[in-house]
Design a protein around this motif. Structure first.
Motif, PDB file in Angstrom:
ATOM      1  N   MET A   1      42.287  -6.786 -59.774  1.00  0.00           N
ATOM      2  CA  MET A   1      41.884  -7.552 -58.609  1.00  0.00           C
ATOM      3  C   MET A   1      43.130  -8.086 -57.916  1.00  0.00           C
ATOM      4  SD  MET A   1      39.480 -10.893 -58.227  1.00  0.00           S
ATOM      5  CE  MET A   1      38.155 -10.026 -57.415  1.00  0.00           C
ATOM      6  N   THR A   2      43.081  -8.074 -56.606  1.00  0.00           N
ATOM      7  CA  THR A   2      44.182  -8.593 -55.808  1.00  0.00           C
ATOM      8  C   THR A   2      44.286 -10.100 -55.977  1.00  0.00           C
ATOM      9  OG1 THR A   2      43.763  -6.867 -54.186  1.00  0.00           O
ATOM     10  CG2 THR A   2      45.089  -8.730 -53.464  1.00  0.00           C
ATOM     11  N   ARG A   3      45.508 -10.580 -56.112  1.00  0.00           N
ATOM     12  CA  ARG A   3      45.732 -12.027 -56.172  1.00  0.00           C
ATOM     13  C   ARG A   3      46.129 -12.499 -54.781  1.00  0.00           C
ATOM     14  NH1 ARG A   3      46.452 -14.767 -61.179  1.00  0.00           N
ATOM     15  NH2 ARG A   3      46.061 -13.317 -62.860  1.00  0.00           N
ATOM     16  N   PHE A   4      45.537 -13.605 -54.380  1.00  0.00           N
ATOM     17  CA  PHE A   4      45.824 -14.173 -53.070  1.00  0.00           C
ATOM     18  C   PHE A   4      46.545 -15.502 -53.252  1.00  0.00           C
ATOM     19  CE2 PHE A   4      42.209 -11.409 -52.388  1.00  0.00           C
ATOM     20  CZ  PHE A   4      42.560 -10.750 -51.227  1.00  0.00           C
ATOM     21  N   THR A   5      47.455 -15.784 -52.367  1.00  0.00           N
ATOM     22  CA  THR A   5      48.115 -17.081 -52.372  1.00  0.00           C
ATOM     23  C   THR A   5      47.147 -18.113 -51.810  1.00  0.00           C
ATOM     24  OG1 THR A   5      48.995 -16.889 -50.134  1.00  0.00           O
ATOM     25  CG2 THR A   5      50.357 -15.982 -51.945  1.00  0.00           C
ATOM     26  N   PRO A   6      47.373 -19.391 -52.084  1.00  0.00           N
ATOM     27  CA  PRO A   6      46.529 -20.416 -51.462  1.00  0.00           C
ATOM     28  C   PRO A   6      46.512 -20.302 -49.930  1.00  0.00           C
ATOM     29  CG  PRO A   6      47.757 -21.380 -53.268  1.00  0.00           C
ATOM     30  CD  PRO A   6      48.279 -19.971 -53.084  1.00  0.00           C
ATOM     31  N   ALA A   7      47.637 -19.971 -49.339  1.00  0.00           N
ATOM     32  CA  ALA A   7      47.697 -19.833 -47.880  1.00  0.00           C
ATOM     33  C   ALA A   7      46.841 -18.657 -47.404  1.00  0.00           C
ATOM     34  CB  ALA A   7      49.141 -19.651 -47.423  1.00  0.00           C
ATOM     35  N   GLU A   8      46.838 -17.553 -48.152  1.00  0.00           N
ATOM     36  CA  GLU A   8      46.009 -16.401 -47.774  1.00  0.00           C
ATOM     37  C   GLU A   8      44.529 -16.728 -47.893  1.00  0.00           C
ATOM     38  OE1 GLU A   8      48.828 -12.604 -48.955  1.00  0.00           O
ATOM     39  OE2 GLU A   8      47.826 -13.718 -50.583  1.00  0.00           O
ATOM     40  N   LEU A   9      44.173 -17.464 -48.934  1.00  0.00           N
ATOM     41  CA  LEU A   9      42.774 -17.873 -49.075  1.00  0.00           C
ATOM     42  C   LEU A   9      42.374 -18.821 -47.956  1.00  0.00           C
ATOM     43  CD1 LEU A   9      42.463 -18.314 -52.939  1.00  0.00           C
ATOM     44  CD2 LEU A   9      41.466 -16.508 -51.527  1.00  0.00           C
TER      45      LEU A   9
END
Length: 187
Positions: A1-9
């Motif tokens: 699964m792709t990990r997203f940064t807090p900013a991307e979320l």
């Protein structure tokens, strides 16, 4: 699964996630609203702790556990996904009562147009808020929307500690039996 940064979320906030629907589905599952992980990926129930996909399989709706990225495979099983409120938030408590009511109105119109056998709302609190039914409990409802029966299921969020995956699968299984019959579903 792709990990997203807090900013991307956070950048996914307020995004809309397309429904997985078709006319005449056996069951149209309805979440509360997309979370930020769902909005970032474009796949329903995408947060790793969400139990929707495992419970769907454990209850016999699918022959194997689908991943969120395989959501379009639901259509082959006569299943679909939508939401009460379309916009993505980090938490459902960010939604206003007016958004729930408007979401219920729009959902009722969608259900009347698509004519699924069952509308399955995952979350009794969301159902109560969207349809003004304070007495609703988990299970089949007396309400019929455009000819479609309504079933309220437990919220599969990992935050819903009142239900285990096994007890949720039992309730989902009751709906599956009502909607599809007793046998496991699959091609």
């Amino acid at each position: 699964m792709t990990r997203f940064t807090p900013a991307e979320l956070e950048a996914a906030r307020d995004r809309l996630v397309p429904d997985v629907t078709a006319d005449g589905l056996r069951v149209l599952f309805c979440g509360i609203n997309p979370g930020l992980m769902t909005a970032a990926t474009g796949h329903h129930f995408a947060r790793p702790g969400n139990r929707f996909w495992p419970v769907l399989h454990l209850s016999g709706f699918t022959p194997r556990q689908l991943r969120p990225a395989e959501q379009d495979e639901l259509l082959a099983h006569g299943l679909g996904i939508t939401n009460v409120v379309a916009r993505a938030t980090a938490r459902a408590d960010e939604l206003s009562p007016a958004e729930y009511r408007e979401g219920g109105r729009l959902l009722a119109a969608k259900v009347a147009r698509l004519r699924p056998g069952w509308l399955a709302v995952v979350g009794v609190t969301a159902y109560r808020a969207a349809f003004g039914d304070r007495r609703a409990v988990i299970g089949p409802q007396e309400t019929v929307i455009g000819g479609s029966r309504v079933w309220v299921l437990p919220n599969p969020s990992g935050l819903n500690a009142h239900w285990t995956a096994a007890t949720m699968a039992e309730e989902f299984g009751r709906l599956r039996t009502a909607a599809l019959g007793d046998g496991p579903q699959g091609p």
